[in-house]
Structures are given as C-alpha cells and as structure tokens.
Design a protein around this motif. Sequence first.
Motif, PDB file in Angstrom:
ATOM      1  N   ASP A  52      32.655  17.537  72.163  1.00 13.90           N
ATOM      2  CA  ASP A  52      31.733  16.171  72.840  1.00 13.90           C
ATOM      3  C   ASP A  52      33.507  15.059  72.700  1.00 13.90           C
ATOM      4  OD1 ASP A  52      30.024  14.134  73.643  1.00 13.90           O
ATOM      5  OD2 ASP A  52      30.598  12.873  71.818  1.00 13.90           O
ATOM      6  N   TYR A  53      34.123  15.093  71.596  1.00 13.45           N
ATOM      7  CA  TYR A  53      34.985  13.362  71.001  1.00 13.45           C
ATOM      8  C   TYR A  53      36.512  13.919  72.502  1.00 13.45           C
ATOM      9  CZ  TYR A  53      39.786  12.303  70.260  1.00 13.45           C
ATOM     10  OH  TYR A  53      40.897  11.429  69.993  1.00 13.45           O
ATOM     11  N   GLU A  54      36.506  15.547  72.658  1.00  9.99           N
ATOM     12  CA  GLU A  54      37.831  16.021  73.194  1.00  9.99           C
ATOM     13  C   GLU A  54      36.773  15.674  75.055  1.00  9.99           C
ATOM     14  OE1 GLU A  54      38.429  19.861  72.171  1.00  9.99           O
ATOM     15  OE2 GLU A  54      40.202  18.606  70.748  1.00  9.99           O
ATOM     16  N   ALA A  55      36.294  15.708  75.366  1.00  9.53           N
ATOM     17  CA  ALA A  55      35.235  15.966  76.359  1.00  9.53           C
ATOM     18  C   ALA A  55      35.379  14.820  77.082  1.00  9.53           C
ATOM     19  CB  ALA A  55      34.327  16.755  77.014  1.00  9.53           C
ATOM     20  N   ASN A  56      35.057  13.386  76.259  1.00  6.00           N
ATOM     21  CA  ASN A  56      35.170  12.003  76.422  1.00  6.00           C
ATOM     22  C   ASN A  56      35.701  10.859  75.727  1.00  6.00           C
ATOM     23  OD1 ASN A  56      32.103  12.643  77.260  1.00  6.00           O
ATOM     24  ND2 ASN A  56      31.947  13.240  75.484  1.00  6.00           N
ATOM     25  N   LEU A  57      37.366  11.021  76.087  1.00  6.19           N
ATOM     26  CA  LEU A  57      38.778  10.834  75.557  1.00  6.19           C
ATOM     27  C   LEU A  57      38.172   9.436  76.030  1.00  6.19           C
ATOM     28  CD1 LEU A  57      41.273  13.224  75.087  1.00  6.19           C
ATOM     29  CD2 LEU A  57      40.151  12.362  73.299  1.00  6.19           C
ATOM     30  N   ASP A  58      37.440   9.217  77.573  1.00 10.06           N
ATOM     31  CA  ASP A  58      37.759   7.510  78.270  1.00 10.06           C
ATOM     32  C   ASP A  58      36.671   6.723  77.235  1.00 10.06           C
ATOM     33  OD1 ASP A  58      35.490   9.544  78.699  1.00 10.06           O
ATOM     34  OD2 ASP A  58      35.080   8.176  80.693  1.00 10.06           O
ATOM     35  N   LYS A  59      35.961   7.052  76.293  1.00  8.71           N
ATOM     36  CA  LYS A  59      34.884   6.587  75.705  1.00  8.71           C
ATOM     37  C   LYS A  59      35.602   6.149  74.197  1.00  8.71           C
ATOM     38  CE  LYS A  59      31.403   8.436  78.322  1.00  8.71           C
ATOM     39  NZ  LYS A  59      29.730   9.030  78.384  1.00  8.71           N
ATOM     40  N   VAL A  60      36.472   6.794  74.063  1.00 12.06           N
ATOM     41  CA  VAL A  60      37.224   6.247  72.341  1.00 12.06           C
ATOM     42  C   VAL A  60      37.229   5.293  72.289  1.00 12.06           C
ATOM     43  CG1 VAL A  60      38.684   6.645  70.575  1.00 12.06           C
ATOM     44  CG2 VAL A  60      37.461   8.871  72.008  1.00 12.06           C
ATOM     45  N   MET A  61      37.008   4.683  71.318  1.00 14.00           N
ATOM     46  CA  MET A  61      37.030   3.713  70.811  1.00 14.00           C
ATOM     47  C   MET A  61      38.557   3.388  70.239  1.00 14.00           C
ATOM     48  SD  MET A  61      33.270   1.503  71.043  1.00 14.00           S
ATOM     49  CE  MET A  61      34.214  -0.048  70.679  1.00 14.00           C
ATOM     50  N   THR A  62      39.018   1.857  70.424  1.00 12.47           N
ATOM     51  CA  THR A  62      40.292   1.565  69.296  1.00 12.47           C
ATOM     52  C   THR A  62      39.737   1.420  67.635  1.00 12.47           C
ATOM     53  OG1 THR A  62      40.812  -0.509  70.092  1.00 12.47           O
ATOM     54  CG2 THR A  62      42.538   1.939  71.200  1.00 12.47           C
ATOM     55  N   TRP A  63      40.472   1.471  67.096  1.00 12.55           N
ATOM     56  CA  TRP A  63      39.897   0.362  65.993  1.00 12.55           C
ATOM     57  C   TRP A  63      39.566  -1.452  65.808  1.00 12.55           C
ATOM     58  CZ3 TRP A  63      36.972   0.693  61.887  1.00 12.55           C
ATOM     59  CH2 TRP A  63      36.826   0.045  60.902  1.00 12.55           C
ATOM     60  N   ALA A  64      40.131  -1.621  66.656  1.00 10.69           N
ATOM     61  CA  ALA A  64      40.641  -3.502  67.344  1.00 10.69           C
ATOM     62  C   ALA A  64      39.765  -3.167  67.765  1.00 10.69           C
ATOM     63  CB  ALA A  64      41.609  -3.890  67.983  1.00 10.69           C
ATOM     64  N   GLU A  65      39.348  -2.248  68.980  1.00 15.03           N
ATOM     65  CA  GLU A  65      37.533  -2.223  69.628  1.00 15.03           C
ATOM     66  C   GLU A  65      36.890  -2.741  68.633  1.00 15.03           C
ATOM     67  OE1 GLU A  65      38.900  -0.413  73.310  1.00 15.03           O
ATOM     68  OE2 GLU A  65      38.670   0.707  72.042  1.00 15.03           O
ATOM     69  N   VAL A  66      36.428  -1.777  68.127  1.00 15.47           N
ATOM     70  CA  VAL A  66      35.625  -1.201  66.959  1.00 15.47           C
ATOM     71  C   VAL A  66      35.386  -2.331  66.155  1.00 15.47           C
ATOM     72  CG1 VAL A  66      34.796  -0.202  64.687  1.00 15.47           C
ATOM     73  CG2 VAL A  66      35.658   1.271  66.554  1.00 15.47           C
ATOM     74  N   LYS A  67      36.362  -3.003  65.447  1.00 15.59           N
ATOM     75  CA  LYS A  67      35.987  -4.277  65.005  1.00 15.59           C
ATOM     76  C   LYS A  67      35.630  -5.644  65.285  1.00 15.59           C
ATOM     77  CE  LYS A  67      40.140  -4.694  62.930  1.00 15.59           C
ATOM     78  NZ  LYS A  67      41.768  -5.135  62.072  1.00 15.59           N
ATOM     79  N   ALA A  68      36.344  -6.113  67.045  1.00 24.78           N
ATOM     80  CA  ALA A  68      35.813  -6.602  67.633  1.00 24.78           C
ATOM     81  C   ALA A  68      34.087  -6.671  68.256  1.00 24.78           C
ATOM     82  CB  ALA A  68      36.076  -6.600  68.789  1.00 24.78           C
ATOM     83  N   SER A  69      33.798  -5.431  68.242  1.00 27.21           N
ATOM     84  CA  SER A  69      32.479  -5.459  68.695  1.00 27.21           C
ATOM     85  C   SER A  69      31.160  -5.778  67.483  1.00 27.21           C
ATOM     86  CB  SER A  69      32.073  -4.049  68.877  1.00 27.21           C
ATOM     87  OG  SER A  69      31.867  -2.987  67.376  1.00 27.21           O
ATOM     88  N   ILE A  70      31.886  -5.537  65.724  1.00 27.55           N
ATOM     89  CA  ILE A  70      30.927  -6.177  64.785  1.00 27.55           C
ATOM     90  C   ILE A  70      31.030  -7.087  64.929  1.00 27.55           C
ATOM     91  CG2 ILE A  70      30.895  -5.907  62.517  1.00 27.55           C
ATOM     92  CD1 ILE A  70      32.434  -2.998  62.353  1.00 27.55           C
ATOM     93  N   LYS A  71      32.103  -8.024  65.357  1.00 20.25           N
ATOM     94  CA  LYS A  71      32.511  -9.548  64.984  1.00 20.25           C
ATOM     95  C   LYS A  71      31.246 -10.203  66.508  1.00 20.25           C
ATOM     96  CE  LYS A  71      36.926  -9.817  63.412  1.00 20.25           C
ATOM     97  NZ  LYS A  71      37.891 -10.485  63.110  1.00 20.25           N
TER      98      LYS A  71
END
Length: 71
Positions: A52-71
């Motif tokens: 799933d990860y390899e098939a959807n690399l365009d949907k992977v979030m960077t750590w910075a994006e994850v942190k920003a989505s939490i805030k």
Amino acid sequence: MDITTTLNQIVALDIQDRIRLVQCILDSIAAEQVDPNLTEPQKRELDRRIDDYEANLDKVMTWAEVKASIK
C-alpha cells in the motif's frame, strides 16, 4: 552484579551522561535484536502495508506535515 548499586551510580550521573548511557543501551539491544517471530497473518499484514505504501507514495506525509496537521 548488584543492580541497586548500578542504578544509584546511574542516577548520580548528569543528565547528558544518562542520555548517552540510554543511547548506548538501546544501540546494544538493536545490535543483538533478531527477527521477531511473526505469525503468518502478521507477515501478510506487513506485506499488505508495504505494498500500500509503495502504491501510494504520493499520499505519504513528511514528519513536518504530520506535526502541522496535529496543530
């Protein structure tokens, strides 16, 4: 080895030395770690997640994006 004496010596260290000690302990554990005994369903689930990860690399979030989505 007397664990109580060792723990007392560790507590007496300054924080930086204790952090270094923890890092060394974790590194030594990682160096000795063997492959876990996974069940077949666990292996299949891990393979599914990798696929799933390899098939959807365009949907992977960077750590910075994850942190920003939490805030």
